[in-house]
Design a protein around this motif. Structure first.
Motif, PDB file in Angstrom:
ATOM      1  N   GLY B 111       0.829  -1.199   0.000  1.00 42.72           N
ATOM      2  CA  GLY B 111       0.000   0.000   0.000  1.00 42.72           C
ATOM      3  C   GLY B 111       0.859   1.242   0.000  1.00 42.72           C
ATOM      4  N   THR B 112       0.245   2.374   0.426  1.00 43.70           N
ATOM      5  CA  THR B 112       0.954   3.648   0.448  1.00 43.70           C
ATOM      6  C   THR B 112       1.218   4.033   1.898  1.00 43.70           C
ATOM      7  N   THR B 113       2.423   4.516   2.181  1.00 40.85           N
ATOM      8  CA  THR B 113       2.753   4.887   3.557  1.00 40.85           C
ATOM      9  C   THR B 113       2.023   6.169   3.965  1.00 40.85           C
ATOM     10  N   ALA B 114       1.476   6.160   5.197  1.00 38.27           N
ATOM     11  CA  ALA B 114       0.782   7.340   5.710  1.00 38.27           C
ATOM     12  C   ALA B 114       1.039   7.442   7.203  1.00 38.27           C
ATOM     13  N   PRO B 115       1.320   8.660   7.723  1.00 35.44           N
ATOM     14  CA  PRO B 115       1.542   8.798   9.161  1.00 35.44           C
ATOM     15  C   PRO B 115       0.249   8.548   9.928  1.00 35.44           C
ATOM     16  N   VAL B 129      -3.509   1.316   2.671  1.00 38.35           N
ATOM     17  CA  VAL B 129      -2.684   2.209   3.489  1.00 38.35           C
ATOM     18  C   VAL B 129      -1.773   1.404   4.411  1.00 38.35           C
ATOM     19  N   ILE B 130      -0.528   1.864   4.517  1.00 39.17           N
ATOM     20  CA  ILE B 130       0.402   1.327   5.513  1.00 39.17           C
ATOM     21  C   ILE B 130       0.631   2.426   6.540  1.00 39.17           C
ATOM     22  N   ALA B 131       0.206   2.158   7.796  1.00 36.39           N
ATOM     23  CA  ALA B 131       0.328   3.180   8.829  1.00 36.39           C
ATOM     24  C   ALA B 131       1.753   3.211   9.368  1.00 36.39           C
ATOM     25  N   VAL B 132       2.311   4.435   9.472  1.00 33.27           N
ATOM     26  CA  VAL B 132       3.657   4.612  10.034  1.00 33.27           C
ATOM     27  C   VAL B 132       3.505   5.295  11.390  1.00 33.27           C
ATOM     28  N   VAL B 133       3.933   4.596  12.467  1.00 34.11           N
ATOM     29  CA  VAL B 133       3.699   5.097  13.820  1.00 34.11           C
ATOM     30  C   VAL B 133       5.008   5.568  14.433  1.00 34.11           C
ATOM     31  N   ASP B 134       5.041   6.840  14.766  1.00 32.17           N
ATOM     32  CA  ASP B 134       6.229   7.481  15.322  1.00 32.17           C
ATOM     33  C   ASP B 134       6.388   7.125  16.799  1.00 32.17           C
ATOM     34  N   ARG B 135       7.514   7.541  17.383  1.00 35.89           N
ATOM     35  CA  ARG B 135       7.734   7.372  18.824  1.00 35.89           C
ATOM     36  C   ARG B 135       6.690   8.150  19.609  1.00 35.89           C
ATOM     37  N   GLY B 136       6.450   7.708  20.846  1.00 37.13           N
ATOM     38  CA  GLY B 136       5.566   8.461  21.710  1.00 37.13           C
ATOM     39  C   GLY B 136       4.114   8.031  21.596  1.00 37.13           C
ATOM     40  N   TRP B 137       3.802   7.106  20.695  1.00 37.68           N
ATOM     41  CA  TRP B 137       2.427   6.612  20.582  1.00 37.68           C
ATOM     42  C   TRP B 137       2.275   5.363  21.421  1.00 37.68           C
ATOM     43  N   ASP B 138       1.300   5.370  22.332  1.00 36.16           N
ATOM     44  CA  ASP B 138       1.051   4.213  23.175  1.00 36.16           C
ATOM     45  C   ASP B 138       0.318   3.146  22.373  1.00 36.16           C
ATOM     46  N   PHE B 139       0.573   1.860  22.710  1.00 40.33           N
ATOM     47  CA  PHE B 139       0.007   0.785  21.896  1.00 40.33           C
ATOM     48  C   PHE B 139      -1.521   0.773  21.895  1.00 40.33           C
ATOM     49  N   ASP B 140      -2.158   1.098  23.050  1.00 40.62           N
ATOM     50  CA  ASP B 140      -3.630   1.123  23.099  1.00 40.62           C
ATOM     51  C   ASP B 140      -4.179   2.205  22.179  1.00 40.62           C
ATOM     52  N   LEU B 156      -6.696  -0.670   5.639  1.00 40.27           N
ATOM     53  CA  LEU B 156      -5.408  -0.807   6.316  1.00 40.27           C
ATOM     54  C   LEU B 156      -4.783  -2.155   5.954  1.00 40.27           C
ATOM     55  N   VAL B 157      -3.554  -2.118   5.427  1.00 39.57           N
ATOM     56  CA  VAL B 157      -2.933  -3.389   5.019  1.00 39.57           C
ATOM     57  C   VAL B 157      -1.709  -3.763   5.856  1.00 39.57           C
ATOM     58  N   ALA B 158      -1.125  -2.785   6.554  1.00 42.85           N
ATOM     59  CA  ALA B 158       0.067  -3.099   7.350  1.00 42.85           C
ATOM     60  C   ALA B 158       0.404  -1.912   8.236  1.00 42.85           C
ATOM     61  N   ALA B 159       1.361  -2.111   9.180  1.00 48.76           N
ATOM     62  CA  ALA B 159       1.797  -1.002  10.023  1.00 48.76           C
ATOM     63  C   ALA B 159       3.276  -1.141  10.346  1.00 48.76           C
ATOM     64  N   ILE B 160       3.919   0.023  10.525  1.00 50.39           N
ATOM     65  CA  ILE B 160       5.332   0.082  10.915  1.00 50.39           C
ATOM     66  C   ILE B 160       5.402   0.859  12.223  1.00 50.39           C
ATOM     67  N   ILE B 189      11.298   7.247   7.169  1.00 53.65           N
ATOM     68  CA  ILE B 189      10.536   6.505   6.168  1.00 53.65           C
ATOM     69  C   ILE B 189       9.801   7.504   5.277  1.00 53.65           C
ATOM     70  N   PRO B 190       9.995   7.446   3.954  1.00 54.17           N
ATOM     71  CA  PRO B 190       9.301   8.381   3.066  1.00 54.17           C
ATOM     72  C   PRO B 190       7.791   8.141   3.135  1.00 54.17           C
ATOM     73  N   LEU B 191       7.020   9.215   3.240  1.00 54.15           N
ATOM     74  CA  LEU B 191       5.572   9.078   3.366  1.00 54.15           C
ATOM     75  C   LEU B 191       4.911   9.302   2.007  1.00 54.15           C
ATOM     76  N   GLY B 192       3.726   8.706   1.816  1.00 55.79           N
ATOM     77  CA  GLY B 192       3.004   8.839   0.560  1.00 55.79           C
ATOM     78  C   GLY B 192       3.652   8.064  -0.581  1.00 55.79           C
ATOM     79  N   MET B 193       4.461   7.080  -0.246  1.00 49.88           N
ATOM     80  CA  MET B 193       5.155   6.281  -1.257  1.00 49.88           C
ATOM     81  C   MET B 193       4.634   4.849  -1.237  1.00 49.88           C
ATOM     82  N   PRO B 194       4.674   4.172  -2.398  1.00 48.17           N
ATOM     83  CA  PRO B 194       4.291   2.757  -2.400  1.00 48.17           C
ATOM     84  C   PRO B 194       5.280   1.933  -1.581  1.00 48.17           C
TER      85      PRO B 194
END
Lengths: 153, 609
Positions: B111-115, B129-140, B156-160, B189-194
């Motif tokens: 998919g496409t990377t998105a914050p 969409v592939i969700a990109v999760v930055d530091r500071g985000w709690d798992f819940d 949603l197809v994947a997450a980083i 990680i470049p965003l909005g990229m395949p």
């Protein structure tokens, strides 16, 4: 994952003082879950307030480990000091200890939240993986106090 | 008359006391650390200590000492250099290929990377969409946001994830998608990229992203582009999880650094060999120019730099000008070095090919006579040079029970491997070849990426084990050992070296089998190769078949596996090979010191008769 409903479930037993901050407890459980191991949490009410906190965590952890089908237990004292124990280890030689974070020290932004490492360590005792790096240990212990703790459990 | 033989080696100084009166009566042997660099006047102090200690042990009065015999130390010094010849660079951040201990979910998501911040706002991007999760985000919170987004219609197809949270998030998501965590440089990680993410089921490795055509299928690549991404596929092989982000300018280059040519001159010939060609070809060329007069490298290339480095070290040690220093032997070894990939996002490493070179330099002479004079002054007795190292070693080795002439010795030390042959007629020839214990340590250090010489030395010297519980370990040979005291938690479930002081963990994520293979291969490539090479040079005609007895000496002959490896390699030639046992008591130590005394005694007898 709630209280002690199924005594026979193979789980890491987490025993804590009633006043433990909820977030510490949550992170300990998250550490265990992330490694794919079950856990079982319950507060222990018979707490003698005079007892040194770190000794309390140690005895709680050892008692929990003895009860756990996985031989692994975690004890948390009221201030958030955490000790991980294995049933086959002597009570004064726990497998892992995570101190309450020092509020004055500048926190490392990359460090996992308090409690997470201890949870990971407990799960890895079960799965047989190397434990996370241990922080510098500072422990105060007295045999007499420990004896009182053990008697309570 | 009371005589002491003293052997000054690279690391130890050994002494042997004997009473020589017609016959020889050996009274004892001792060893101490060598002071200063072998062959320099600084050796005096260690030599005097060794003599005094040996006399004290034998219970003899130092006043009664008549003669000290020193060896003519062969002026041989070794140097080492190592250089990588390949390097993997990702010019634009395009891949993450690491092995987080606990990725989440399984399968492949394209998919496409998105914050994750965008998804939290309630926006519904079109397409997968592939969700990109930055530091500071709690798992819940991550799981909550992603669940809401899916409800609103996001595909949603994947997450980083930046933190070690993949299993926690996967357990809380209502959809099952692959999740990769512990990505240190998530902000790059470049965003909005395949992009594509693959997580393999437990116990498996990824199949699609580690395959060039798999990548071509996922990203719809042309044959030309497929060629460009094939290094990515190769770098991801063997991982349990991977991320590949396709950026327009992104490509991975597998650049070969020009290594240059090694120029070998000797036997009236000069041969040039490309170091790229590998160790085998280099050694083949070297064999054709024996005996080697000098080796040089093309200036401005890696090999030129490596040999210059060796020469510089030699200049410092010997005080000679670099023009005077001639390299008399070279041992080339193919090795690999784990290096962090430039442009990787999670500290990925690629195994780069490298060549290690050990070079040996003959200096213009030693200062042994000065040492002898100083020893004589310090002890108040006569001191002189009693013989050449190689010959003395053979004489000492002959006191090993069960040996006879013709006999060859292999002295496996720290810097060089020496061979000497004594024929039935009593003629002695000796050679020195580059590469020994130090090179083994260096290979282990770099191949395991320990970056710690002492740790590598420990791996070299002691057998491995895996700590399986607080009360038992499984040794590398599969046997188990029980402990009555619990083992420290710091070694729990780790690969350890069983040192006399207890288990010491090896700082690596590699399995015990891998560490063992690296250790044994390093020893084989240095000592087995050098044993054969050195013996072929001392044997007339180069045929090992004429040898009957080979005795192993030196510090490395005390190793727990090197003597067996060398003996195995020689067994095929019908040779009796074993570890020396000087005087039947001293083991592989003290051969040269004993040889000095022995040689003196036989001369004295000859003179008397």
């Amino acid at each position: 994952m709630s209280a002690i409903e199924d005594q026979d479930r193979p789980a890491v037993l987490v025993r804590h003082a009633p006043s433990v901050p909820a977030d510490v407890l949550r992170q300990v459980c998250a550490g265990i879950e992330e490694e794919g191991v079950l856990h079982d949490v319950a507060p222990v009410h018979t707490v003698d307030e005079e007892v040194y906190a770190s000794v309390l965590a140690e005895s709680l952890a050892h008692g929990a480990a003895l009860q756990s089908r996985l031989d692994t237990g975690i004890g948390i004292d009221g201030d958030g000091g955490i000790v991980v124990h294995h049933a086959k280890l002597p009570v004064h030689h726990p497998a892992y200890a995570e101190q309450r974070p020092n509020r004055n020290a500048s926190a490392d932004p990359h460090a996992p939240p308090h409690g997470r490492r201890a949870g990971t360590a407990a799960a890895r005792l079960v799965t047989g993986l190397p434990l996370p790096q241990q922080q510098a240990v500072r422990r105060g212990r007295g045999d007499e106090l420990t004896a009182r703790c053990s008697a309570m459990l | 008359m009371l005589v002491v033989g003293v052997d000054i080696g690279n690391s130890t100084t050994e002494a042997c006391v004997a009473e020589v009166d017609g016959g020889i009566d050996y009274l004892g042997a001792t060893l101490t650390r060598t002071t200063g660099i072998k062959g320099t006047p600084d050796n005096t102090e260690g030599a005097v200590t060794a003599v005094r200690r040996a006399l004290a042990q034998a219970g003899r009065d130092p006043e009664r000492l008549d003669l000290v015999l020193l060896n003519e130390a062969t002026p041989v010094i070794s140097g080492l250099a190592m250089e990588t010849i390949t390097e993997t660079i990702i010019t634009e951040s395009t891949m993450i290929g690491h092995n987080p201990s606990t990725p989440g979910g399984c399968g492949i998501g394209v998919g496409t990377t998105a914050p994750i911040g965008d998804l939290a706002d309630g926006a519904v991007p079109s397409g997968p969409v592939i969700a990109v999760v930055d530091r500071g985000w709690d798992f819940d919170r991550v799981a909550g946001v992603l669940n809401t987004a899916v409800e609103l219609g996001t595909e949603l197809v994947a997450a980083i994830l930046a933190h070690d949270d993949a299993v926690l998030v996967a357990n809380r998501l209502r959809v099952s998608v692959p999740i990769v965590d512990e990505v240190g440089a998530v902000e790059r990680i470049p965003l909005g990229m395949p992009a594509a993410i693959e997580v393999a089921p437990q116990g498996r490795t990824i199949r699609t992203l580690s395959d060039s055509y798999g990548l071509a299928t996922v990203f719809d690549l042309t044959p030309e582009q497929t060629k460009q991404v094939s290094p990515v596929a190769r770098a991801l092989t063997g991982n349990r999880s991977a991320v590949v982000v396709r950026t327009p300018s992104g490509d991975v280059t597998d650049r070969k650094i020009p290594v240059g040519e090694l120029v070998l001159s000797g036997a009236g010939k000069t041969l040039r060999v490309d170091v790229d060609a590998g160790a085998d070809i280099i050694m083949e060329h070297l064999a054709r120019v024996q005996p080697l007069d000098d080796a040089t490298g093309e200036p401005g290339t890696h090999v030129g730099g490596m040999l210059a480095q060796v020469r510089d070290t030699m200049t410092d040690v010997t005080g000679q000008s670099s023009a005077e220093i001639q390299i008399r032997d070279v041992l080339a070894i193919d090795t690999f070095v784990p290096r962090e990939i430039r442009g990787g996002l999670a500290g990925e490493v690629a195994l780069e090919n490298a060549v290690a070179l050990a070079a040996m330099v003959r200096t213009s002479g030693s200062c042994m006579q000065i040492v002898a004079d100083r020893v004589s002054k310090a002890l108040g007795c006569a001191a002189r040079i009693g013989g050449v190292e190689g010959e003395m070693a053979v004489r000492g080795a002959l006191t090993t029970p069960g040996t006879d002439k013709p006999i060859a010795v292999l002295d496996m030390g720290g810097g060089s491997t020496d061979a000497a042959l004594l024929t039935r007629e009593g003629e002695c020839t000796a050679v020195h070849v580059a590469g020994a214990g130090e090179l083994v340590t260096k290979l282990i250090d770099s191949e395991l990426a320990l970056d710690n010489r002492d740790a590598a030395e420990t791996v070299k010297r002691y057998p491995l084990a895996k700590v399986e519980s607080f009360f038992h370990v499984r040794h590398e040979d599969g046997t188990v050992q029980f402990f009555t005291e619990p083992l420290p938690p710091s070694v729990f479930a780790r690969v350890v070296c069983m040192t006399p002081d207890g288990p010491v963990p090896v700082e690596t994520r590699q399995s015990i089998d891998h560490v063992r293979r690296v250790r044994r291969e390093a020893k084989r490539r240095v000592f087995v190769v050098n044993a054969l090479r050195a013996l072929r040079q001392v044997v007339p005609g180069g045929s090992l078949r004429v040898l009957d007895f080979v005795v192993l000496l030196g510090g490395s002959a005390l190793d727990f596996e090197i003597p067996d490896m060398v003996a195995d390699a020689l067994a095929g030639h019908g040779i009796v090979c074993g570890t020396g046992n000087v005087h039947g008591t001293e083991g592989p130590r003290n051969a040269v010191a004993s040889g000095l005394v022995d040689s003196y005694a036989s001369l004295a007898v000859a003179v008397a008769s």
